[in-house]
Write a protein that holds these residues in place. Structure first.
Motif, PDB file in Angstrom:
ATOM      1  N   GLU A   1      38.756  27.768  31.612  1.00 42.99           N
ATOM      2  CA  GLU A   1      39.694  28.376  32.557  1.00 42.99           C
ATOM      3  C   GLU A   1      40.719  29.250  31.833  1.00 42.99           C
TER       4      GLU A   1
ATOM      5  N   LEU B   1      38.881  32.401  30.799  1.00 39.56           N
ATOM      6  CA  LEU B   1      38.613  33.301  31.927  1.00 39.56           C
ATOM      7  C   LEU B   1      39.861  34.096  32.319  1.00 39.56           C
TER       8      LEU B   1
ATOM      9  N   HIS C   1      38.199  39.462  30.556  1.00 40.41           N
ATOM     10  CA  HIS C   1      37.780  40.095  31.810  1.00 40.41           C
ATOM     11  C   HIS C   1      36.255  40.112  31.963  1.00 40.41           C
TER      12      HIS C   1
ATOM     13  N   LEU D   1      35.049  36.736  32.919  1.00 44.12           N
ATOM     14  CA  LEU D   1      35.480  36.479  34.295  1.00 44.12           C
ATOM     15  C   LEU D   1      34.529  37.153  35.277  1.00 44.12           C
TER      16      LEU D   1
ATOM     17  N   TYR E   1      31.376  35.193  35.384  1.00 45.47           N
ATOM     18  CA  TYR E   1      31.582  33.983  36.183  1.00 45.47           C
ATOM     19  C   TYR E   1      31.561  34.298  37.685  1.00 45.47           C
TER      20      TYR E   1
END
Length: 83
Positions: free
Chosen positions: A27, A30, A34, A37, A40
């Motif tokens: 977390e 993330l 970027h 992220l 994800y």
């Protein structure tokens, strides 16, 4: 110790297969990476889409199974009548 995470780790995270410690680290990652992220978010979109997929056999397959069932039933009835 600094842990590096791969796309495979992000995938594991998306499917809730990571430990609490890994969750916290991922977390944090993330929030700062970027590219990961976006990866994800893509995984989560794909996962949501897969959950909506309804698998059904084709009409041809269903018809073949029903025909086989009818033929088997008739065959068994003919055998019973001959006894």
């Amino acid at each position: 110790m600094i842990q590096t995470f791969t796309q495979n780790d992000i995938l594991r995270y998306a499917y809730e297969e990571t430990s609490t410690e890994e969750n916290q680290q991922i977390e944090e990652l993330l929030m700062h990476d970027h590219e990961l992220l976006l990866f994800y978010l893509d995984i989560m979109d794909l996962k949501a889409g897969l959950n909506k997929v309804e698998l059904q056999p084709s009409t041809r397959v269903t018809d073949t199974i029903l025909e086989y069932s009818r033929a088997s039933r008739q065959k068994n009835q003919s055998r019973q009548e001959s006894y």
